[in-house]
Design a protein around this motif. Structure first.
Motif, PDB file in Angstrom:
ATOM      1  N   ARG A   1       0.835  -1.188   0.000  1.00  0.00           N
ATOM      2  CA  ARG A   1       0.000   0.000   0.000  1.00  0.00           C
ATOM      3  C   ARG A   1       0.863   1.230   0.000  1.00  0.00           C
ATOM      4  O   ARG A   1       2.020   1.183   0.351  1.00  0.00           O
ATOM      5  CB  ARG A   1      -0.885  -0.005   1.239  1.00  0.00           C
ATOM      6  N   GLY A   2       0.295   2.345  -0.302  1.00  0.00           N
ATOM      7  CA  GLY A   2       1.068   3.558  -0.416  1.00  0.00           C
ATOM      8  C   GLY A   2       1.626   4.097   0.882  1.00  0.00           C
ATOM      9  O   GLY A   2       2.691   4.705   0.893  1.00  0.00           O
ATOM     10  N   ASP A   3       0.932   3.900   1.993  1.00  0.00           N
ATOM     11  CA  ASP A   3       1.388   4.510   3.235  1.00  0.00           C
ATOM     12  C   ASP A   3       1.992   3.526   4.230  1.00  0.00           C
ATOM     13  O   ASP A   3       2.471   3.938   5.279  1.00  0.00           O
ATOM     14  CB  ASP A   3       0.242   5.268   3.897  1.00  0.00           C
ATOM     15  N   GLN A   4       1.986   2.234   3.933  1.00  0.00           N
ATOM     16  CA  GLN A   4       2.563   1.229   4.814  1.00  0.00           C
ATOM     17  C   GLN A   4       3.349   0.204   3.993  1.00  0.00           C
ATOM     18  O   GLN A   4       3.068  -0.007   2.824  1.00  0.00           O
ATOM     19  CB  GLN A   4       1.480   0.502   5.601  1.00  0.00           C
ATOM     20  N   ILE A   5       4.305  -0.435   4.656  1.00  0.00           N
ATOM     21  CA  ILE A   5       5.133  -1.454   4.022  1.00  0.00           C
ATOM     22  C   ILE A   5       5.028  -2.725   4.845  1.00  0.00           C
ATOM     23  O   ILE A   5       5.200  -2.683   6.067  1.00  0.00           O
ATOM     24  CB  ILE A   5       6.610  -1.007   3.961  1.00  0.00           C
ATOM     25  N   ALA A   6       4.721  -3.840   4.203  1.00  0.00           N
ATOM     26  CA  ALA A   6       4.755  -5.149   4.862  1.00  0.00           C
ATOM     27  C   ALA A   6       6.076  -5.803   4.507  1.00  0.00           C
ATOM     28  O   ALA A   6       6.532  -5.713   3.366  1.00  0.00           O
ATOM     29  CB  ALA A   6       3.588  -6.016   4.399  1.00  0.00           C
ATOM     30  N   PHE A   7       6.703  -6.467   5.485  1.00  0.00           N
ATOM     31  CA  PHE A   7       8.004  -7.090   5.232  1.00  0.00           C
ATOM     32  C   PHE A   7       8.213  -8.269   6.171  1.00  0.00           C
ATOM     33  O   PHE A   7       7.495  -8.446   7.157  1.00  0.00           O
ATOM     34  CB  PHE A   7       9.138  -6.070   5.378  1.00  0.00           C
ATOM     35  N   THR A   8       9.221  -9.088   5.849  1.00  0.00           N
ATOM     36  CA  THR A   8       9.614 -10.227   6.675  1.00  0.00           C
ATOM     37  C   THR A   8      10.899  -9.879   7.396  1.00  0.00           C
ATOM     38  O   THR A   8      11.807  -9.310   6.802  1.00  0.00           O
ATOM     39  CB  THR A   8       9.854 -11.475   5.805  1.00  0.00           C
ATOM     40  N   SER A   9      10.961 -10.235   8.678  1.00  0.00           N
ATOM     41  CA  SER A   9      12.182 -10.055   9.460  1.00  0.00           C
ATOM     42  C   SER A   9      12.341 -11.233  10.401  1.00  0.00           C
ATOM     43  O   SER A   9      11.345 -11.775  10.902  1.00  0.00           O
ATOM     44  CB  SER A   9      12.117  -8.765  10.278  1.00  0.00           C
ATOM     45  N   ASP A  10      13.600 -11.619  10.654  1.00  0.00           N
ATOM     46  CA  ASP A  10      13.858 -12.674  11.638  1.00  0.00           C
ATOM     47  C   ASP A  10      14.391 -12.091  12.945  1.00  0.00           C
ATOM     48  O   ASP A  10      15.023 -12.776  13.726  1.00  0.00           O
ATOM     49  CB  ASP A  10      14.798 -13.736  11.074  1.00  0.00           C
ATOM     50  N   ARG A  11      14.095 -10.838  13.213  1.00  0.00           N
ATOM     51  CA  ARG A  11      14.559 -10.173  14.437  1.00  0.00           C
ATOM     52  C   ARG A  11      14.049 -10.864  15.705  1.00  0.00           C
ATOM     53  O   ARG A  11      14.622 -10.693  16.760  1.00  0.00           O
ATOM     54  CB  ARG A  11      14.184  -8.696  14.442  1.00  0.00           C
ATOM     55  N   VAL A  19       4.687  -4.823   9.692  1.00  0.00           N
ATOM     56  CA  VAL A  19       4.353  -3.666   8.865  1.00  0.00           C
ATOM     57  C   VAL A  19       4.967  -2.439   9.516  1.00  0.00           C
ATOM     58  O   VAL A  19       5.214  -2.413  10.729  1.00  0.00           O
ATOM     59  CB  VAL A  19       2.829  -3.453   8.672  1.00  0.00           C
ATOM     60  N   MET A  20       5.209  -1.440   8.698  1.00  0.00           N
ATOM     61  CA  MET A  20       5.697  -0.161   9.201  1.00  0.00           C
ATOM     62  C   MET A  20       5.163   0.943   8.311  1.00  0.00           C
ATOM     63  O   MET A  20       4.730   0.696   7.173  1.00  0.00           O
ATOM     64  CB  MET A  20       7.220  -0.123   9.231  1.00  0.00           C
ATOM     65  N   ASP A  21       5.188   2.149   8.834  1.00  0.00           N
ATOM     66  CA  ASP A  21       4.776   3.299   8.047  1.00  0.00           C
ATOM     67  C   ASP A  21       5.792   3.528   6.933  1.00  0.00           C
ATOM     68  O   ASP A  21       6.943   3.086   7.020  1.00  0.00           O
ATOM     69  CB  ASP A  21       4.671   4.539   8.927  1.00  0.00           C
ATOM     70  N   VAL A  27       6.895   0.449  13.589  1.00  0.00           N
ATOM     71  CA  VAL A  27       7.033  -0.956  13.197  1.00  0.00           C
ATOM     72  C   VAL A  27       6.174  -1.821  14.117  1.00  0.00           C
ATOM     73  O   VAL A  27       6.212  -1.676  15.343  1.00  0.00           O
ATOM     74  CB  VAL A  27       8.512  -1.408  13.273  1.00  0.00           C
ATOM     75  N   ARG A  28       5.367  -2.714  13.506  1.00  0.00           N
ATOM     76  CA  ARG A  28       4.476  -3.591  14.271  1.00  0.00           C
ATOM     77  C   ARG A  28       4.594  -5.021  13.762  1.00  0.00           C
ATOM     78  O   ARG A  28       4.540  -5.250  12.554  1.00  0.00           O
ATOM     79  CB  ARG A  28       3.032  -3.120  14.121  1.00  0.00           C
ATOM     80  N   ARG A  29       4.726  -5.961  14.681  1.00  0.00           N
ATOM     81  CA  ARG A  29       4.767  -7.380  14.318  1.00  0.00           C
ATOM     82  C   ARG A  29       3.335  -7.891  14.191  1.00  0.00           C
ATOM     83  O   ARG A  29       2.508  -7.671  15.070  1.00  0.00           O
ATOM     84  CB  ARG A  29       5.523  -8.166  15.389  1.00  0.00           C
ATOM     85  N   LEU A  30       3.048  -8.618  13.099  1.00  0.00           N
ATOM     86  CA  LEU A  30       1.692  -9.117  12.861  1.00  0.00           C
ATOM     87  C   LEU A  30       1.527 -10.603  13.142  1.00  0.00           C
ATOM     88  O   LEU A  30       0.436 -11.039  13.493  1.00  0.00           O
ATOM     89  CB  LEU A  30       1.272  -8.840  11.418  1.00  0.00           C
ATOM     90  N   THR A  31       2.563 -11.418  12.917  1.00  0.00           N
ATOM     91  CA  THR A  31       2.430 -12.864  13.120  1.00  0.00           C
ATOM     92  C   THR A  31       3.243 -13.296  14.326  1.00  0.00           C
ATOM     93  O   THR A  31       4.347 -12.816  14.546  1.00  0.00           O
ATOM     94  CB  THR A  31       2.889 -13.650  11.863  1.00  0.00           C
ATOM     95  N   TYR A  32       2.661 -14.216  15.099  1.00  0.00           N
ATOM     96  CA  TYR A  32       3.291 -14.720  16.317  1.00  0.00           C
ATOM     97  C   TYR A  32       3.210 -16.233  16.438  1.00  0.00           C
ATOM     98  O   TYR A  32       4.042 -16.844  17.069  1.00  0.00           O
ATOM     99  CB  TYR A  32       2.615 -14.122  17.557  1.00  0.00           C
ATOM    100  N   HIS A  33       2.189 -16.836  15.887  1.00  0.00           N
ATOM    101  CA  HIS A  33       1.883 -18.241  16.155  1.00  0.00           C
ATOM    102  C   HIS A  33       2.601 -19.230  15.242  1.00  0.00           C
ATOM    103  O   HIS A  33       2.506 -20.423  15.442  1.00  0.00           O
ATOM    104  CB  HIS A  33       0.377 -18.464  16.040  1.00  0.00           C
ATOM    105  N   PRO A  66      -4.555  -6.054   7.795  1.00  0.00           N
ATOM    106  CA  PRO A  66      -3.303  -5.326   7.996  1.00  0.00           C
ATOM    107  C   PRO A  66      -2.943  -5.059   9.457  1.00  0.00           C
ATOM    108  O   PRO A  66      -1.796  -4.724   9.748  1.00  0.00           O
ATOM    109  CB  PRO A  66      -3.524  -4.008   7.246  1.00  0.00           C
ATOM    110  N   ASP A  67      -3.884  -5.242  10.370  1.00  0.00           N
ATOM    111  CA  ASP A  67      -3.554  -5.090  11.798  1.00  0.00           C
ATOM    112  C   ASP A  67      -3.228  -6.433  12.446  1.00  0.00           C
ATOM    113  O   ASP A  67      -3.023  -6.510  13.655  1.00  0.00           O
ATOM    114  CB  ASP A  67      -4.687  -4.399  12.549  1.00  0.00           C
TER     115      ASP A  67
END
Length: 132
Positions: A1-11, A19-21, A27-33, A66-67
């Motif tokens: 999307r234009g105002d947010q970026i979804a990405f993969t990280s192994d942090r 996702v991040m602005d 920066v917000r983590r979306l997956t945990y399980h 997206p949340d």
């Protein structure tokens, strides 16, 4: 999307979806399980993020808002990768390793109906929809 970026990280120790602005903040983590989540792809209307996640030996194709809420499994069979959205916000093309060969499939996110698009002994990976 234009105002947010979804990405993969192994942090966190294993690949997960974030996702991040657009400016790199919030920066917000979306997956945990999952033990592994990768390949996030925004739907054209911004209402869904498609991604893949390891689950019990397979790599499933999943959707989430997206949340990070309303997560659902779309495809369970095979080792799936590279989801890409059609402009209709309804179909996702992806590659899948099934029965010893990798092919490109398309799935309807509402009905779950899948169709194999490529045939033959050669591997087919990394599909992308035309945006014309």
């Amino acid at each position: 999307r234009g105002d947010q970026i979804a990405f993969t990280s192994d942090r966190s120790g294993v690949p997960q979806i974030y996702v991040m602005d657009g400016d790199g903040g919030n920066v917000r983590r979306l997956t945990y399980h999952n033990r592994y989540s990768d390949s996030p792809a925004w739907s054209p209307n911004g209402q869904w993020i498609a991604y893949v996640a390891r689950w019990e030996g397979d790599i499933e194709l999943r959707l989430m808002k997206p949340d990070g809420t309303t997560q659902r499994v779309i495809v369970t069979e095979g080792l799936n990768d590279g989801p890409t959205w059609a402009k209709d916000n309804r179909h996702i093309a992806f590659s899948s390793l099934r029965g010893g060969s990798r092919a490109v499939y398309v799935v309807d996110i509402y009905t779950g109906m899948e169709r194999r698009l490529t045939a033959g002994p050669n591997d087919a990976i990394t599909p992308a929809w035309s945006q014309d």
